[in-house]
Every structure is written in C-alpha cells, then in structure tokens.
Design an enzyme around this catalytic site. Structure first.
Site, short mmCIF file in Angstrom:
data_model
loop_
_atom_site.label_atom_id
_atom_site.label_comp_id
_atom_site.label_asym_id
_atom_site.label_seq_id
_atom_site.Cartn_x
_atom_site.Cartn_y
_atom_site.Cartn_z
N VAL A 117 -1.57 -5.11 6.08
CA VAL A 117 -0.61 -4.97 7.17
C VAL A 117 0.82 -4.99 6.64
O VAL A 117 1.10 -5.48 5.56
CB VAL A 117 -0.79 -6.08 8.22
CG1 VAL A 117 -2.17 -5.99 8.85
CG2 VAL A 117 -0.56 -7.47 7.61
N LEU A 166 -0.22 1.82 -1.39
CA LEU A 166 0.88 2.03 -0.45
C LEU A 166 1.47 0.70 0.04
O LEU A 166 2.69 0.57 0.19
CB LEU A 166 0.41 2.87 0.74
CG LEU A 166 0.17 4.34 0.42
CD1 LEU A 166 -0.62 5.01 1.53
CD2 LEU A 166 1.49 5.08 0.20
N LYS A 167 0.62 -0.28 0.29
CA LYS A 167 1.11 -1.58 0.74
C LYS A 167 1.99 -2.23 -0.31
O LYS A 167 3.06 -2.78 0.01
CB LYS A 167 -0.09 -2.47 1.07
CG LYS A 167 0.23 -3.95 1.24
CD LYS A 167 1.22 -4.23 2.36
CE LYS A 167 1.42 -5.73 2.52
NZ LYS A 167 2.45 -6.08 3.49
N VAL A 168 1.57 -2.19 -1.57
CA VAL A 168 2.38 -2.76 -2.65
C VAL A 168 3.72 -2.03 -2.74
O VAL A 168 4.77 -2.64 -2.96
CB VAL A 168 1.60 -2.67 -3.98
CG1 VAL A 168 2.51 -2.95 -5.16
CG2 VAL A 168 0.44 -3.66 -3.97
#
Length: 325
Positions: A117, A166-168
């Site tokens: 998230v 993508l979250k990182v």
C-alpha cells in the site's frame, strides 16, 4: 470468504480494521496479544498461529515489518496451502523474496499476490489508501472486492514482483521529498521567513508534494509522529538502491540519501520517527523548526469511498478473465 490477517501494527492494524468495519469474516494474529484482544472485542476471531490461520481461512494477508518476518510466517503456514488458498503479502518487501515465497505457495497449488500500500497510515485507516497488486489476472479479479475494501485505488501491476519494485520506488521518492522539505524549511527559517507562510508558499506552488502536505505539518507541530521510523526508511531506500545496482543504473542522489539516514540512525536511533531526520539540520544550525496551528497527527478528512481498479494512462482496460466470449 474467510480472511486471515497477520500483523496488526501501524499499517496492518488499520487495514485489518477496514475489513472488520465492512463486515468481512476476519481472523487475526499478532505477537502482541493486546492488539489481538482489541480486534476480538470488535468482532474478529483469533487463532493459535500462522498454520492454523491458513487452515481455517480462504485467504491470508500478511503485513509485517521485514522480509525475514514475512518469510518465517509464510513458511510456517505452508503445510496448509492447497488449491483453495490465497496468500496476500501487503508488506514492503524485496522482489526476490516475494518471488521465492510466491513460488512455494504456487508449487503447492495455491495462489499468491503481493499488494503493498501507499498513501500514509491515515488513509489506511479509512480505506482510502492506494494498493499495487502483482499477480496473475485471475487471482487479481478474484480478490478485487477485498482489495477495493482495503483501499480506494487499486493498480494491477503485472506479475509477482512488479508491485514490490514499484512500491519501493514510491517510498524512495517520498524519502527524497522528505529530505528536500527538511532542507527547505530549515533554510527559510535561517533566512528569517515565517514558518507558517513558508508552509503555505510550498503548498500552493510547483514545489508542493504529498509529503509536504502531510509530513511537513507534523514537523512544524513538533510531534513528527507519522508512524514510520528511520530503520524502515533505511530498509526501503536500501531496497531501491539494490534494484538500481542490479539494473546497472549509476544513481547519484540515492546513495546520499542512504548515507543521510545511516547518520540519522547513528545519532538518534533506528526507531526514531523518520521526519526527525530534520534534527540533523536543527542541531547544525541551532534552529527549532516549529510553528503554531499544525496538527500532532494526521487524519484522513475524505469520506470512505468504494474502491476501484486504476487503468494506466494509454492502456485499455483488460478483458475480464471470467468474461464469457
């Protein structure tokens, strides 16, 4: 569908709360018995551990502080995985590790999804947070009603591993924004500009960002309590640097950010709140970066709304894998 949730910390507790608030059949587990008891008091069920949770539930969500913690939990529940089971990883984790664990689940006939998230703990609390989902399309569609309860904007990123990458990346950008906001606030204070006016100038200009409009408020209040700590920032920007190294990208800003947070941890401790990275500049200048009128914690003032799948710009909505042709 019976949902299990492991990890009731700053983010996980709020996400699990959205499921419970919206009437899901929810069973929870955490090493903190008091957190579990608080959910049971609100109508959730408890269990003895990860294995029992996977045995009793259709889907199990993990939201844990490190890749090592996720690995321990997933490996513990693996004997109960079969073709009817789904594991959903909501932690921020390493691409290689999520692929390794997902392969173990899939080898036993189960389904796996990574769904980290982004958007802040205050939005996780209201179900308005954004979710990246990496998995096959059929699993995505099966779990979309759950995802759109947990969050408002849900992006299917492709195969397992893509969501974690993508979250990182987004956490790297947020950290870069935090550091530049700190430098901007301290520099304006040193130049004699009022902090309340500085905040508004940044907010209404091309220099604004999500981080400024949220974390700068907590910096100026003095609480700096964004429910995120320096060790977690170091983990995330370290993972981003690892991705760049593996791809052969010669980054220049990222290594400096890692160095800054290593110094912050050495000075203030790994569990120090991440916005307090500004203390490095406060101590160097002798200035206190606070101002009246700002909140000590963040609240999402947007009403909870139904979630939806985000279709990337320039791409067509995918044909449902369950559609009749």
């Amino acid at each position: 569908m019976k949902i299990g949730f492991i990890g009731l910390g700053n983010v996980g507790g709020k996400l699990a709360g959205s499921l419970l608030r919206n009437g899901f059949d929810l069973t929870v587990h955490d090493l903190d018995a008091e957190l579990v008891a608080s959910f049971v008091a609100k109508g959730a069920k408890s269990t003895t551990g990860p294995l029992a949770l996977m045995q009793d539930c259709d889907a199990v969500i993990t939201c844990l502080p490190s890749p090592a913690a996720s690995a321990a939990v997933v490996e513990a529940m693996m004997p109960a995985v079969n073709a009817d089971k789904i594991w959903m990883e909501m932690s921020t984790t390493d691409e290689g590790e999520i692929k390794r664990l997902a392969a173990m689940v899939i080898e036993r006939g189960g389904s796996a999804m990574e769904c980290p998230v982004s958007g802040g703990c205050h939005r996780a609390d209201t179900g308005n947070i954004s979710i990246f989902a990496g998995c096959d399309r059929a699993t995505f569609e099966r779990m979309l009603p759950t995802l759109t309860t947990l969050g408002r904007r849900v992006l299917h990123t492709g195969e397992i591993g893509t969501a974690s990458v993508l979250k990182v990346m987004t956490n790297y950008l947020a950290t870069a924004n935090l550091l530049t906001c700190c430098e901007a606030l301290v520099t304006m204070k040193a130049a004699g500009v009022d902090m309340n006016i500085t905040y508004e100038a940044m907010k209404i200009s091309s220099g604004t960002s999500f981080v400024h409009e949220t974390e700068s408020q907590l910096i100026l209040n003095g609480s700096r309590d964004v429910s995120f700590t320096m060790d977690l920032v170091k983990k995330d920007i370290g993972l981003f640097q690892k991705i760049a190294d593996q791809a052969g990208v010669p980054l220049e800003i990222s290594p400096l950010m890692v160095e800054i947070f290593n110094d912050g941890i050495a000075r203030f401790g790994e569990r120090e709140l991440s916005p307090n990275i500004i203390r490095r500049l406060e101590e160097a200048t002798g200035l206190s970066i606070t101002a009246p009128g700002f909140p000590s914690e963040l609240f999402d003032d947007e009403p909870e709304e139904d979630g939806y799948e985000v279709i990337p710009t320039g791409l067509s909505a995918p044909v449902s894998s369950t559609a009749k042709v």
